[in-house]
Design a protein around this motif. Sequence first.
Motif, PDB file in Angstrom:
ATOM      1  N   UNK A   1      42.958  45.508  35.675  1.00  0.00           N
ATOM      2  CA  UNK A   1      42.999  44.195  36.305  1.00  0.00           C
ATOM      3  C   UNK A   1      43.442  43.132  35.300  1.00  0.00           C
ATOM      4  N   UNK A   2      44.363  42.286  35.720  1.00  0.00           N
ATOM      5  CA  UNK A   2      44.861  41.234  34.847  1.00  0.00           C
ATOM      6  C   UNK A   2      44.067  39.959  35.086  1.00  0.00           C
TER       7      UNK A   2
ATOM      8  N   UNK B   1      39.037  30.824  42.506  1.00  0.00           N
ATOM      9  CA  UNK B   1      37.804  31.189  43.198  1.00  0.00           C
ATOM     10  C   UNK B   1      38.117  31.922  44.489  1.00  0.00           C
ATOM     11  N   UNK B   2      37.413  33.023  44.729  1.00  0.00           N
ATOM     12  CA  UNK B   2      37.569  33.781  45.953  1.00  0.00           C
ATOM     13  C   UNK B   2      37.891  35.236  45.668  1.00  0.00           C
ATOM     14  N   UNK B   3      38.245  35.968  46.716  1.00  0.00           N
ATOM     15  CA  UNK B   3      38.534  37.402  46.621  1.00  0.00           C
ATOM     16  C   UNK B   3      40.037  37.634  46.659  1.00  0.00           C
ATOM     17  N   UNK B   4      40.460  38.679  45.959  1.00  0.00           N
ATOM     18  CA  UNK B   4      41.878  39.015  45.963  1.00  0.00           C
ATOM     19  C   UNK B   4      42.079  40.487  45.628  1.00  0.00           C
ATOM     20  N   UNK B   5      43.184  41.019  46.082  1.00  0.00           N
ATOM     21  CA  UNK B   5      43.705  42.272  45.528  1.00  0.00           C
ATOM     22  C   UNK B   5      44.441  41.856  44.267  1.00  0.00           C
ATOM     23  N   UNK B   6      43.887  42.206  43.133  1.00  0.00           N
ATOM     24  CA  UNK B   6      44.301  41.605  41.870  1.00  0.00           C
ATOM     25  C   UNK B   6      45.612  42.162  41.349  1.00  0.00           C
ATOM     26  N   UNK B   7      46.264  41.351  40.546  1.00  0.00           N
ATOM     27  CA  UNK B   7      47.380  41.839  39.762  1.00  0.00           C
ATOM     28  C   UNK B   7      46.842  42.762  38.671  1.00  0.00           C
TER      29      UNK B   7
ATOM     30  N   UNK C   1      40.694  42.536  28.910  1.00  0.00           N
ATOM     31  CA  UNK C   1      41.809  43.169  28.209  1.00  0.00           C
ATOM     32  C   UNK C   1      42.920  42.178  27.885  1.00  0.00           C
ATOM     33  N   UNK C   2      43.345  41.365  28.843  1.00  0.00           N
ATOM     34  CA  UNK C   2      44.405  40.397  28.563  1.00  0.00           C
ATOM     35  C   UNK C   2      44.006  39.427  27.447  1.00  0.00           C
TER      36      UNK C   2
END
Length: 643
Positions: A178-179, A268-274, A615-616
């Motif tokens: 996840x980025x 803020x909120x939910x996402x399918x992450x990069x 990690x980033x």
Amino acid sequence: MYSNLFPSPTSSPFDVSSYLVPNLPDYQVPEAPCSSPFTSGLTLMDVCYGGSTNLFLNLLSMLTTYSTVINGVCERITPIDKPTLTYDFIVVGGGAAGPVVASRLSENANWSVLLVEAGPDEPAGTQIPSNLLLYLGTDLDWKYKTTNESHACLSTNGSCSWPRGKNLGGCTSHHGMMYHRGHEADYTKWYQMGNSGWAWSDVLPFFLKSENNQEVQTGRVDKNYHGTSGPMIVERFPWQPQFAWDVMHAAKQVRLGVTEDFVGPNPIGFTVAQTISKNGVRLSSPRAYLWPHRNRPNLHIALNATATKVNTKKVGSTVTATGIDLFMNNQHYTVNAKKEVILSAGTINSAQLLLLSGIGPKSVLDSVKISQVLDLPGVGENLHNHQSYGVDFNIDHKAIKELNIESATQYLFDQTGPMSATGLAQLSGILASNLTTPDDPDIQIFFAGFQAVCDTGDRIPDLVPYNNKITVRFTSVNVQPRSRGRITLASGNSSTHPIIWSNDLAEPADRQIIYQGIQKILKLTKAKALRKYRLKAIDDTAPQCKQYTKGSYAYWDCQMQYNTRPENHQSGTCKMGPSTDPMAVVDPSLKVHGINGLRVADASIMPQVVSGNPVAPIVMIGERCADFIKNDYKVNNLHSRGE
């Protein structure tokens, strides 16, 4: 297209003819275009519980290994057989930051650079995103455990498992990719702690320098927040389970919010992450930073090589790092550094190596009879980690295997489908408790489930199905921990694991943040969009917690202390800070206080861990370290020429 690649579900597992590859007209194992392709390392047969699927796993492993797209068989680095006597720079640790530092320093053709990694190269199977966590608990894992915990992992006698990657790539070969960068407020805090040059405006250029975001050109993310020319490719996986999109819909319904970009203007909120990936394949730190420069003659990479000590010399009151002692191929070497040694061995190993070298608190060194070189009381202190508790749910549907003939065939063909992603692990949420504000969020929600991975038995708890039904995990994570622990030495032997005491969850506020995240999870699961799944919470109540009313704060407070889920985001043991901070180990240019020619560049320098996947930021730290060094020696060179 590949109907004869693997046997049909009705084939006998002992019918070897159904697994034969030579009759495949449209899929051939590619011939490697180089004389020594990389085909070694742990296979799926080594890490999976196969049973009747052994032949399937064997073929999948073989085809993955010889895939130039997935495994990069001829793009790998070639490790050295033994180090030379002297280098300009020695970088210890091949995880997230070490390859960055080594790659950037070796851009100067006049500098010789040695990168030292204790483990082997990353095997082919780690390149498959769905194999997230699969290799942890194997020989590619340091298998650390904490001890003497009073508020965490009480169900396992106060000992938490802390897996850490022991291979080139470190945890970047095992994490969810996840980025995330944390938030602007994180770096404001670093600056306020006396770390000049580490405010958001200072670090952002180095995030942009490292990143090659593939979604800027599509307009999906704001170009003002992303770089497009760095070595670290950022994009979304090609596949998501429908459940992930239904969770996003549910988050809207219960007003928890959704966002397009965790590092954009509205995180803020939910996402399918990069993710840090490329076309459905994992992009570890060495794959991004080392593979493209594998032929640089001034860059040597030593694998299966353990640094055992940083050597120093003292002239008057001045202490200088002169190199390292190294154990490699059953031989001991002393390797000299003409300019600097940089420790990028991680939060545990960098602190341990400093202590083994006589750099740290006198009481710790005396306890294992190590002569003190420099009294730095902060070495090993300030240890902290993201803390979490997971709630498991059954979906009212019989358990399915996302890893099957169809998904394997699809992945081998074009790196799409379930194997090209991490299942629900690519879904996440950033939220704020009532202990903070939305511009400084302290809760992250992680997910697990729908992962196309082989059977691991019970080695990886995230992947264990319950009641023979589809199982998903929603995890509440405190990303702003207050609790602090420490690392000390068990002995003066470098092969002995250090003593790790995390002290996780000791501060009541840490448990309160996790509790509030649990409440948001329960709210989410009641949304209309998820009703069709008939989610049922799995009862994992610890015997000691049955005295409390289920669902009460006291119940959850007990549960998270007994059934703790530690994250793998350890930080802080070589804290960055000014010389006026008695517990600081490195200064804002990452130089170890009181020693010339020695720096630390990894998560251990974070005075407070970032509020998100680290990690980033660790890559950013590596970029900054290399930049500091280049600037220092540029100034010195100018001065030496009288300019």
